[in-house]
Design a protein around this motif. Structure first.
Motif, mmCIF file in Angstrom:
data_model
loop_
_atom_site.group_PDB
_atom_site.id
_atom_site.type_symbol
_atom_site.label_atom_id
_atom_site.label_comp_id
_atom_site.label_asym_id
_atom_site.label_seq_id
_atom_site.Cartn_x
_atom_site.Cartn_y
_atom_site.Cartn_z
ATOM 1 N N ALA A 142 0.827 -1.204 0.000
ATOM 2 C CA ALA A 142 0.000 0.000 0.000
ATOM 3 C C ALA A 142 0.862 1.256 0.000
ATOM 4 C CB ALA A 142 -0.935 -0.003 1.213
ATOM 5 N N ARG A 143 1.918 1.249 0.790
ATOM 6 C CA ARG A 143 2.819 2.410 0.816
ATOM 7 C C ARG A 143 3.543 2.574 -0.514
ATOM 8 N NH1 ARG A 143 3.610 0.363 6.159
ATOM 9 N NH2 ARG A 143 2.774 1.828 7.705
ATOM 10 N N HIS A 144 3.946 1.452 -1.097
ATOM 11 C CA HIS A 144 4.612 1.489 -2.403
ATOM 12 C C HIS A 144 3.652 2.052 -3.458
ATOM 13 C CE1 HIS A 144 7.206 -0.832 -5.581
ATOM 14 N NE2 HIS A 144 7.239 0.476 -5.735
ATOM 15 N N TYR A 145 2.420 1.566 -3.454
ATOM 16 C CA TYR A 145 1.422 2.064 -4.395
ATOM 17 C C TYR A 145 1.221 3.570 -4.220
ATOM 18 C CZ TYR A 145 -3.237 3.142 -6.205
ATOM 19 O OH TYR A 145 -4.303 3.737 -6.863
ATOM 20 N N GLN A 146 1.104 4.017 -2.972
ATOM 21 C CA GLN A 146 0.828 5.429 -2.728
ATOM 22 C C GLN A 146 1.998 6.320 -3.134
ATOM 23 O OE1 GLN A 146 -1.159 6.246 0.931
ATOM 24 N NE2 GLN A 146 -0.458 8.362 1.014
ATOM 25 N N ARG A 147 3.237 5.862 -2.863
ATOM 26 C CA ARG A 147 4.399 6.641 -3.305
ATOM 27 C C ARG A 147 4.434 6.730 -4.826
ATOM 28 N NH1 ARG A 147 7.085 3.782 0.827
ATOM 29 N NH2 ARG A 147 7.901 2.286 -0.681
ATOM 30 N N ALA A 148 4.172 5.594 -5.496
ATOM 31 C CA ALA A 148 4.169 5.598 -6.959
ATOM 32 C C ALA A 148 3.046 6.478 -7.502
ATOM 33 C CB ALA A 148 4.021 4.167 -7.480
ATOM 34 N N LEU A 149 1.919 6.477 -6.812
ATOM 35 C CA LEU A 149 0.764 7.262 -7.248
ATOM 36 C C LEU A 149 1.066 8.752 -7.246
ATOM 37 C CD1 LEU A 149 -2.310 6.743 -7.917
ATOM 38 C CD2 LEU A 149 -2.763 7.328 -5.530
ATOM 39 N N THR A 150 1.752 9.217 -6.219
ATOM 40 C CA THR A 150 2.008 10.654 -6.068
ATOM 41 C C THR A 150 3.225 11.119 -6.852
ATOM 42 O OG1 THR A 150 3.175 10.157 -3.996
ATOM 43 C CG2 THR A 150 0.878 10.827 -3.836
ATOM 44 N N HIS A 151 3.937 10.188 -7.501
ATOM 45 C CA HIS A 151 5.100 10.569 -8.300
ATOM 46 C C HIS A 151 5.021 9.996 -9.711
ATOM 47 C CE1 HIS A 151 6.593 11.023 -4.129
ATOM 48 N NE2 HIS A 151 7.309 12.011 -4.634
ATOM 49 N N GLY A 152 3.834 9.624 -10.139
ATOM 50 C CA GLY A 152 3.690 8.976 -11.434
ATOM 51 C C GLY A 152 3.468 9.952 -12.574
ATOM 52 N N PRO A 153 3.366 9.435 -13.790
ATOM 53 C CA PRO A 153 3.101 10.280 -14.956
ATOM 54 C C PRO A 153 1.706 10.881 -14.911
ATOM 55 C CG PRO A 153 3.020 7.964 -15.556
ATOM 56 C CD PRO A 153 3.504 8.018 -14.144
ATOM 57 N N THR A 154 1.507 11.958 -15.633
ATOM 58 C CA THR A 154 0.208 12.630 -15.681
ATOM 59 C C THR A 154 -0.430 12.506 -17.064
ATOM 60 O OG1 THR A 154 1.221 14.761 -16.281
ATOM 61 C CG2 THR A 154 0.911 14.292 -13.922
ATOM 62 N N ARG A 155 0.216 11.762 -17.943
ATOM 63 C CA ARG A 155 -0.297 11.553 -19.302
ATOM 64 C C ARG A 155 -0.176 10.061 -19.652
ATOM 65 N NH1 ARG A 155 1.014 16.980 -22.655
ATOM 66 N NH2 ARG A 155 1.061 18.422 -20.889
ATOM 67 N N PRO A 156 -1.023 9.596 -20.552
ATOM 68 C CA PRO A 156 -0.967 8.166 -20.907
ATOM 69 C C PRO A 156 0.250 7.857 -21.770
ATOM 70 C CG PRO A 156 -2.593 9.304 -22.254
ATOM 71 C CD PRO A 156 -2.113 10.307 -21.249
#
Length: 227
Positions: A142-156
């Motif tokens: 869950a922490r890994h997912y959340q870190r990736a979520l907040t630092h991920g791409p904003t376009r497909p």
């Protein structure tokens, strides 16, 4: 509040499901007609979520035999179809001449169809991963997912590698370049509202369970003291 905190469902045995359910609820409805600003926000949220799944949940399921491995493969396939449609929607909203003749409601309808096929498979995969994982492992995911979520791409990025070192590096590069493009295209801040969504969900869960806000308790105590 930081990206390392697990907000909704942090006190439950299924913290990963709680996080992903919160994000999914914000993305489930695809409007038939999308204004550019609303459309860009939806694209950023979906792109961030799909990338976070590739960084956290999919690697956890990669080495598993049988049903879980099949679910992962189906998720990857359906997610790519979602990303190609998101790419078309982004091109249409930004006025790309190659997509200008495609009606936005038509693209939105196709996107909704692809998501209707993707969400149940993702739900089954996340449930399978958590069913075989200890609580500590679920919290780590869950922490890994959340870190990736907040630092991920904003376009497909439908051409991005799906796994391995090349995939991780490509997502890292895309996430940084996307934010440069967002600033240039006056879309600054897109994809940065995930923590707000998670915090709102956490507050709603606390209210529903009858857990009082500590700040309100302190205020009530001060107000009740004799002068």
């Amino acid at each position: 509040m930081t990206a390392n905190q697990v907000l909704p469902g942090s006190a439950t045995a299924r913290p990963l499901s709680a996080l992903i359910d919160t994000v999914r609820d914000a993305l489930r409805q695809v409007p038939e007609f999308v204004e550019p600003e609303t459309g860009y926000q939806m694209i950023a949220r979906l792109s961030g979520h799909l990338a976070a799944m590739r960084r956290s949940v999919y690697p956890s399921a990669a080495g598993q035999p049988g049903r879980e491995r099949r679910l992962r493969a189906e998720c990857l396939s359906r997610a790519r179809a979602v990303e190609w449609t998101l790419r078309l929607l982004e091109c249409r909203l930004s006025g790309d001449m190659a997509a200008v003749r495609v009606p936005v409601p038509e693209v939105s309808a196709v996107l909704a169809q692809h998501l209707d096929g993707y969400w149940p498979v993702e739900l089954a995969l996340v449930a399978s991963v958590e069913d075989r994982s200890a609580v500590e492992d679920s919290e780590r995911l869950a922490r890994h997912y959340q870190r990736a979520l907040t630092h991920g791409p904003t376009r497909p990025h439908p051409r991005c590698p799906r796994s391995g070192t090349r995939g991780v590096l490509a997502l890292w590069l895309h996430s940084r370049w996307d934010r440069v493009l967002d600033t240039m295209d006056s879309r600054a801040g897109m994809g940065n509202d995930f923590l707000t969504l998670l915090a709102q969900a956490s507050a709603g869960q606390a209210e529903a369970s009858g857990v009082a806000d500590p700040a309100e308790d302190r205020s009530a105590g001060v107000a009740g003291r004799p002068a």
